[in-house]
Design an enzyme around this catalytic site. Structure first.
Site, mmCIF file in Angstrom:
data_model
loop_
_atom_site.group_PDB
_atom_site.id
_atom_site.type_symbol
_atom_site.label_atom_id
_atom_site.label_comp_id
_atom_site.label_asym_id
_atom_site.label_seq_id
_atom_site.Cartn_x
_atom_site.Cartn_y
_atom_site.Cartn_z
ATOM 1 N N SER A 1 -7.014 -1.883 1.544
ATOM 2 C CA SER A 1 -6.033 -2.399 0.598
ATOM 3 C C SER A 1 -6.642 -2.485 -0.808
ATOM 4 O O SER A 1 -7.145 -1.490 -1.309
ATOM 5 C CB SER A 1 -5.554 -3.769 1.090
ATOM 6 O OG SER A 1 -4.366 -4.124 0.456
ATOM 7 N N ASP B 1 2.016 1.275 8.551
ATOM 8 C CA ASP B 1 1.815 0.595 7.269
ATOM 9 C C ASP B 1 2.842 1.109 6.260
ATOM 10 O O ASP B 1 2.768 2.241 5.807
ATOM 11 C CB ASP B 1 0.389 0.881 6.768
ATOM 12 C CG ASP B 1 0.032 0.115 5.498
ATOM 13 O OD1 ASP B 1 0.938 -0.463 4.868
ATOM 14 O OD2 ASP B 1 -1.160 0.096 5.145
ATOM 15 N N HIS C 1 0.396 -3.026 7.657
ATOM 16 C CA HIS C 1 -0.721 -2.982 6.705
ATOM 17 C C HIS C 1 -1.937 -3.759 7.216
ATOM 18 O O HIS C 1 -3.076 -3.398 6.941
ATOM 19 C CB HIS C 1 -0.244 -3.540 5.363
ATOM 20 C CG HIS C 1 -1.270 -3.465 4.280
ATOM 21 N ND1 HIS C 1 -1.889 -2.285 3.932
ATOM 22 C CD2 HIS C 1 -1.787 -4.413 3.463
ATOM 23 C CE1 HIS C 1 -2.748 -2.523 2.942
ATOM 24 N NE2 HIS C 1 -2.715 -3.794 2.652
#
Lengths: 206, 388
Positions: free
Chosen positions: B162, B327, B360
């Site tokens: 991320s 995701d 995610h």
């Protein structure tokens, strides 16, 4: 250090490896577990990477330190500029793609030369199964049943040659293989009948 | 608490947060926006030992709500280990028997590194909104100071998920001679409108809390807790997937047989999100949330370097790019943009979209495929630290 040995790879991959020049750039489409690229990188100092659809095969490639991209060939090779590789290789994969003609066109755009291996549906054992038994053929090279086969675009050697002629594609090298060694000379004499696998090196005709 | 885990021989055990300060006046760090910031303190943790060649160091870069505490425990009484404990330790992908692992809290953070809640030496008061708006580039620039301080000439790998992935990419681009490999996971070269939109709603939730006091809540001895809870609840939804939420909660009711016909939490998913929000405010600062989400929004390699191809022109390391099927916040398509730009530059890049149901957050959860791939990728980099 990696303990992966490159000696024992599929015989057709061994033959393809022999066609690739040292230090060249290679894109291997449908590279599987990366055996061919691993050999080429180790032994011929080749620069290149593989494209593979199965995530399990990706893990095997990473494990061999072979650069590999997770992608679907059916989505094209848009990411690659024209002539970005010396060789684009497609081994035993052309028959599983949705549009072999489009994939071949893309390969020829991206690579200077393309090396393709394909199972020959004109092989006598296949012909005889269909002719004598009246059933869809199942062989060592093509071991699937009609209902579960990924091979949706099978062709004969003759079909492929004709295709190349129609599309102005030049065949610059051809190797015919028969699993049964004693019939090697027959495979070369009448390949469309006695070779179960063919390897073509092609490039755009002028 | 699971005692067995804590005493597990593969755990790094008890670890201590360390600090490094630099950029004392007049040598403040110049930020991307032109402002000067100093002194800066960085909180960090390390695991394993730096070898004599100083070529076994791995930098882990954390995500929005993460911190320097990747693995192990701070005290015997800790309920939970660090946020990537299953990855770091003896025999784990980041094998502490082989590698020296570093993780630091980002600039602007609230877990020991200088951020909006720190005291501004000029005023003797907390910076609050006088803290300069920092970027991912600034975070990495500060990390570079730490890496130099630790005596590492070249990182064996920079890896993060991320926002951590954004930092890893920044490392490859800004310090090409200092990283041998980079592993960006579930990340992007620039957030799309949807991602920015979610961040903005989070910030608005904080602004709307009367206790935020235009950012000066520390001076008023209050906390915009509710605003931060709402921000976290919203963000948490974006880290999950529809499938994983459905499987985990469905339409199950919480502690009741029938609807309450009121506005207490009827559904399990409601109380779960409230719990997530409540536990988040115990450890996180509202102003830091504003600054870090802004840094994420500003990150745009395409804009900063003219194009993504251009951004990667001079990178000099191996890449392993990873995304996850479910995701929808940092999508596979976004990872593929990175991969494409690297391919055009003929860089050594591998890419895999790992099947996972957990959205995610997948990169924070145990995943055998991810662990195996990281382990083998890193071991190849380790075996050939010089040759690329």
């Amino acid at each position: 250090m990696s303990s992966i040995k490159s000696e024992h790879i599929r015989p057709d991959l061994e033959l393809i490896a022999g066609l690739v020049k040292d230090k060249s750039t290679v894109l291997d489409l449908g590279c599987g577990e990366g055996e061919l690229l691993h050999k080429l990188i180790q032994e011929k100092d080749v620069q290149g990477h593989g494209v593979e659809f199965s995530d399990k095969y990706i893990y095997s490639c990473v494990n061999k330190d072979v650069p590999v991209i997770h992608a679907d060939l059916n989505e094209g090779l848009d990411d690659y500029p024209d002539n970005s590789f010396d060789y684009v290789i497609l081994s035993r994969t052309l028959q599983v793609v949705k549009r072999p003609d489009i994939v071949l066109k893309e390969m020829l755009r991206v690579g200077e030369k393309c090396i393709i291996s394909l199972p020959n549906f004109g092989f006598w054992k296949i012909r005889s199964q269909l002719l004598l038994k009246g059933k869809m053929p199942v062989t060592k090279t093509l071991p699937y049943h009609w209902y579960d086969t990924p091979n949706i675009h099978l062709s004969t050697i003759k079909d492929f040659k004709q295709f190349c002629q129609n599309k102005n594609i030049k065949i610059i090298n051809q190797i015919y293989i028969n699993n049964d060694r004693s019939n090697k000379w027959l495979a070369n004499l009448l390949p469309n009948c006695f070779a179960n696998l063919a390897i073509f090196t092609i490039q755009n005709g002028t | 608490m699971n005692k067995e885990t804590k005493n597990n021989s593969n755990s790094v055990g008890l670890v201590e947060r360390q600090y490094f300060s630099f950029a004392e006046s007049p040598n403040e760090m110049v930020l991307e926006n032109g402002e000067r910031l100093g002194p800066i303190t960085i909180a960090y943790e390390t695991y394993g030992k730096l070898n004599t060649n100083a070529d076994n160091a791995i930098l882990i870069t954390h995500a929005l709500s993460g911190d320097a505490h990747v693995a192990g425990y701070h005290s015997e009484n800790d309920d939970k280990p660090g946020w990537w404990d299953f990855m770091v330790g003896s025999g784990k992908p980041f094998d502490t028997d082989k590698y020296f692992i570093i993780c630091s809290n980002v600039l602007g953070g609230c877990m020991g590194t200088t951020g909006p809640g720190s005291i501004n030496p000029k005023s003797g008061e907390p910076y609050n909104l006088n803290f300069p708006v920092v970027t991912i580039g600034d975070m990495v620039k500060a990390q570079k100071q730490l890496i130099d301080h630790l005596g590492v000439k070249r990182l064996m790998s920079a890896i993060g998920g991320s926002m951590g992935g954004m930092q890893a990419l920044e490392w490859a681009i800004e310090y090409p001679e200092m990283v041998a490999s980079v592993i960006p996971i579930a990340t992007t070269s620039r957030l799309g409108a949807q991602g920015i939109a979610f961040n903005e709603v989070g910030r608005q939730a904080i602004f709307a809390d009367a206790n935020w006091k235009k950012g000066n809540y520390l001076n008023h001895d209050c906390n915009p807790a509710h605003g931060l809870v709402v921000a976290r609840m919203l963000a948490h939804i974006t880290y999950l997937s529809e499938e994983s939420m459905h499987k985990k909660f469905g339409r199950r009711l919480r502690d009741r047989e029938r609807y309450g016909y009121d506005f207490s939490s009827d559904f399990e998913v409601e109380s779960y999100l409230r719990y997530q929000g409540e536990s988040f405010i115990q450890r996180f600062d509202a102003n830091t949330y504003l600054y870090i989400t802004k840094a994420i929004d500003y990150f745009d390699l395409n804009r900063d370097y003219g194009s993504l191809e251009n951004a990667f022109k001079n990178v000099n390391c191996k890449f392993l790019v990873i995304s996850f099927t479910s995701d929808w916040l940092f999508t596979t398509a976004q990872s593929k943009e990175i991969v494409k730009a690297l391919k055009i530059n003929r860089k050594h890049v591998s890419f895999c979209e790992i099947p996972s149901k957990y959205g995610h957050d997948s990169f924070l959860l145990r995943n055998e495929d991810m662990e195996q791939m990281l382990e083998s990728f890193l071991s190849h980099v380790y075996d050939k630290p010089k040759k690329l």
